[in-house]
Every structure is written in C-alpha cells, then in structure tokens.
Write an enzyme that holds these catalytic residues in place. Structure first.
Site, PDB file in Angstrom:
ATOM      1  CG  ASN A  27      -6.863  20.929   7.539  1.00 46.18           C
ATOM      2  OD1 ASN A  27      -7.025  21.803   8.678  1.00 46.18           O
ATOM      3  ND2 ASN A  27      -5.490  19.791   7.731  1.00 46.18           N
ATOM      4  CG  HIS A  36      -4.964  22.534  -4.243  1.00 41.29           C
ATOM      5  ND1 HIS A  36      -4.377  21.193  -3.506  1.00 41.29           N
ATOM      6  CD2 HIS A  36      -4.374  23.835  -3.516  1.00 41.29           C
ATOM      7  CE1 HIS A  36      -4.417  21.315  -2.357  1.00 41.29           C
ATOM      8  NE2 HIS A  36      -3.651  22.836  -2.705  1.00 41.29           N
ATOM      9  CB  CYS A  62       0.981  18.773   6.270  1.00 41.99           C
ATOM     10  SG  CYS A  62       0.378  20.189   4.989  1.00 41.99           S
TER      11      CYS A  62
HETATM   12  N1  PLP Z   1      -5.015  25.866   4.793  1.00 45.28           N
HETATM   13  C1  PLP Z   1      -5.935  24.990   4.983  1.00 45.28           C
HETATM   14  C2  PLP Z   1      -6.239  24.414   6.038  1.00 45.28           C
HETATM   15  C3  PLP Z   1      -5.192  23.551   4.093  1.00 45.28           C
HETATM   16  O1  PLP Z   1      -5.838  22.002   4.172  1.00 45.28           O
HETATM   17  C4  PLP Z   1      -3.714  23.351   3.504  1.00 45.28           C
HETATM   18  C5  PLP Z   1      -3.717  22.544   2.194  1.00 45.28           C
HETATM   19  O2  PLP Z   1      -3.514  21.426   2.840  1.00 45.28           O
HETATM   20  C6  PLP Z   1      -3.578  24.389   3.902  1.00 45.28           C
HETATM   21  C7  PLP Z   1      -3.903  26.037   4.557  1.00 45.28           C
HETATM   22  C8  PLP Z   1      -1.931  24.781   2.418  1.00 45.28           C
HETATM   23  O3  PLP Z   1      -2.536  24.549   1.279  1.00 45.28           O
HETATM   24  P1  PLP Z   1      -1.135  25.115   0.083  1.00 45.28           P
HETATM   25  O4  PLP Z   1      -0.429  23.950   0.433  1.00 45.28           O
HETATM   26  O5  PLP Z   1      -2.012  24.609  -1.538  1.00 45.28           O
HETATM   27  O6  PLP Z   1      -0.846  26.038  -0.347  1.00 45.28           O
END
Ligand code: PLP
Length: 388
Positions: free
Chosen positions: A147, A196, A321
């Site tokens: 991410n 999403h 986050c």
């Molecule tokens: N994993 C990755 C690589 C992400 O980028 C994200 C969200 O930023 C998540 C997990 C968590 O997703 P969610 O908040 O929809 O559970």
C-alpha cells in the site's frame, strides 16, 4: 481536482453503485429466511460467491465474505492461534498493521520478520533452507502489493513453494485486487482483501480459506457463511464488491499492461525535473502501475500533504493509518535509511500518490506541480541525491 489517494480508498465505481442501489431496493431481505424474497437474496449471495471464485480461480466454498481485510487478517491469526499451536509465523515487515498487529498481538513471539531487499521486495528465499527441516514455519504471510510503495511481491512463487513444502501461505491482496488481474490468487491458502480499494463499498471484503476448513474461530454466532463467519450478510455490499472487481478487471483488459504505468512514470520524470533531490521509493522493483511514492529529503511529509490538500490535491504520507501519526512508513523503515542513501530524519519526508483507472495525465501534472511548489515553500533548496 486530482484525487491521488486511491490506495487509502477509491471512489464508489458507478457500476458498483448502481448494483448496490438496485440490491438494497430489491434484494434487501435476510438471506437466511425461508420465503421467496429471502431465497432470492440468498441466490444472489451465492451467485456473487461463484463469480468471485471464478475471478480468483478457486472453489466457491473457500470464499467467505467479511467486513474487510482487517477482519480477514484477524481471522487468520485467530485461526492459527486456535489450531496451529507450534511453528513460527513468518511475515514481511511491510505488512499493513491489520496483519502486523493482529499476528504480533495474537501469536506473540512466534512471529518472525522476513528480510527485504534494498528495493523493498521481500527476500523470502532466505527461508528456503528451513522449509524442509524441523524448523519449518507454520505459515508465511506476504502482502501481494504494498500500500505504501506499490511494490509487487512474488506471491505466486511463494505460494507454489510453500505448498510443495506443506507450509500454509497467506497474502493480503487488498491493493492487488482491481489493479492487477485476480486470476491465480486462489493458489494461496489464505487471501484477505477489502472492497473499497477498487471501487466497492467500505466495510465489505472477502477472504479465501483453505479448502475443507469448517470452523474459523473468527466470529461466533449464527450459521452464516457455512458457520465460519457469523453475522447477517450484507448482500448489497457483496454484490457491489463483485461489480467493482469486475469493472476494474474490464478496465485492465482494455489497457495494454505497459501503458498502464505511463501517466505515473511521466509524473515521476516531471517531479524529478522539478525536485532533483527527490528519491523514488522502490524504483528498482516492479510496482503497481498506480502508485508513486517519493521521499523529499529534509521535508516533513505531513506538512507537504497538508499543503497539497490546500492546493486541492489529495495525497498521503504513505498509509492512511499512519497519516496522522507522524511515523516512518514501514517500507522505509524496513529498507533502512542507509540503503536508501538518506539520513534517518529524511525518512519523514515520504509522499505517496496513488491513482485510479480514471486518473488523467493532467491530474498527475497538477499533483506534481503542487508538490514542487509546496517544497519550494517548505524547504531549503533540495540536496542532489544519487538515487533516482
Ligand atoms: N491491507 C492493506 C494492504 C491495506 O492497504 C489496507 C487499508 O489501508 C488494509 C489491509 C485494511 O483494509 P480495511 O481497513 O478495509 O480493513
């Protein structure tokens, strides 16, 4: 104005929105009911499961709908705690907190971090000598795409190698789904993802579990999802999730793979001209076509992202986050300042742009020009770096 924060969340895709609206209007009934309208909702739910399984190349019985990747990762960790009492859990240091925190929190000292290369690719081969010994891990977990930097991890090879050694493999495919073809993800024992990131609704996701798993030890309650995930299913959200992935896959098939990264790469060239000291994160690795993460040495990423926001450009400091926390992005911490040719202080200067299928060259240009101008306001003249 340019929205370049798709890795945090993507706008509702029009096709997903229309499926969602139609389903909340017409198939809103509880799929557990016994009357015809409930049966219709259940049939739609099962059709969604089959369609998703088809896209991922797996048996529909392995698909469990969840509230997102966070729930999925927690379910994997809980399952491991309940069933695999021994054995190390190897995870990459790049994992999203939903994997990192859940695994460390629930499995504690059994969790070991894998090394990464200077380009931010997980050096999973280092575990090969362990796979056929008594020190064989219980599970390996490596995200499909980062991410923070968009780096693509070699999940196909890890899945294949782990399977032949009898070691379970989990991949967090949240950033992969909808950006690259989902085909083949069914080869992984465990897959977790959210809707999403690719145009589906928030609060909906799915996981793939190994064939034959009966109890998941995730949520206790009703018999939904074959007794493996209790709670009334969000049929409209699930239908929209599938529509979003299908739409994204259709967009992928209309653009030649080599052209997809064109706007992102042209943006980097423009940025490098405007800010010669900027460092491209993981430039030597294969990356998602939509992600451009750069470090501006000496900058404070939160100030830059705020300045971009004032200029009408939505970007991020690395991960949603971490946006407010002022922490070092995991990818930079894992690679380390020295290997990046930066000082530890410089690691606070990362800005991430992440586009969607509808983002244009003009959006990228506006974003890059806004960053160059924000740096002019915020920074002393940039140092020239050897990395670029
Ligand atoms: N994993 C990755 C690589 C992400 O980028 C994200 C969200 O930023 C998540 C997990 C968590 O997703 P969610 O908040 O929809 O559970």
């Amino acid at each position: 104005m340019p929205y370049l924060d798709h890795n945090a969340t993507a706008p509702f895709h029009p096709a997903a929105r229309s499926v969602w609206l139609e389903t909340v209007e017409q198939a809103w009934h509880n799929p557990g009911g016994l009357y015809p309208a409930a049966t219709a909702a259940r049939e739609l739910l099962e059709a969604c499961r089959e369609r998703l399984a088809d896209l991922l190349d797996c048996d529909p019985a392995r698909v469990i709908f969840t509230s997102g990747a966070t729930e999925g990762a927690n379910a994997v960790a809980r399952h491991l705690r309940a069933t695999a009492e021994h054995g190390t859990i190897l995870i990459s240091p790049l994992e999203h907190p939903c994997v990192d925190e859940a695994f460390h929190g629930l499995l504690g000292p059994r969790v070991e971090l894998l090394p990464v290369t200077a380009a931010g690719v997980v050096a999973w081969e280092t575990v090969l000598p362990r796979l056929h010994t008594g020190r064989r891990p219980a599970l390996i977990s490596v995200m499909a795409a980062s991410n923070e930097s968009g780096v693509l991890q070699p999940w196909r090879t890890i899945a294949e190698t782990s399977r032949s050694a009898g070691v379970a493999f989990h991949t967090d495919a949240s950033q992969w789904i909808g950006r690259l073809p989902a085909a083949g993800l069914g080869e992984c024992d465990w897959v977790t993802a959210s809707a999403h990131k690719c145009g589906g609704p928030r609060g909906v996701g799915f996981m793939l579990v190994p064939a034959g798993i009966k109890a998941l030890h995730a949520a206790w309650g009703g018999p939904q999802e074959r007794g493996r995930r209790a709670g009334t299913e969000d049929v409209a959200g699930i239908a929209a999730l599938v529509a979003a992935i299908e739409s994204a896959e259709a967009s992928l098939s209309t653009v030649v793979a080599e052209d997809r990264a064109g706007p992102r790469d042209r943006a980097w060239n423009r940025l490098r001209d405007g800010l010669p000291g900027a460092v491209l994160v993981s430039g030597a690795a294969e990356r998602l076509w939509n992600t451009l993460a750069v470090v501006v040495p000496g900058a404070d990423s939160r100030r830059l992202v705020a300045a971009l926001g004032r200029a009408g450009v939505a970007a991020s400091t690395g991960s949603a986050c971490a946006s407010g926390a002022g922490s070092t992005p995991r990818i930079l911490a894992a690679i380390g300042a020295e290997r990046l040719g930066l000082s530890p202080r410089d690691l606070r200067g990362m800005v991430r742009f992440s586009s969607g299928h509808a983002t244009t060259d003009a959006d990228w240009e506006t974003a890059v020009d806004a960053l160059v101008s924000a740096c002019g306001d915020e920074l002393p003249p940039p140092r020239v770096s050897l990395h670029g």
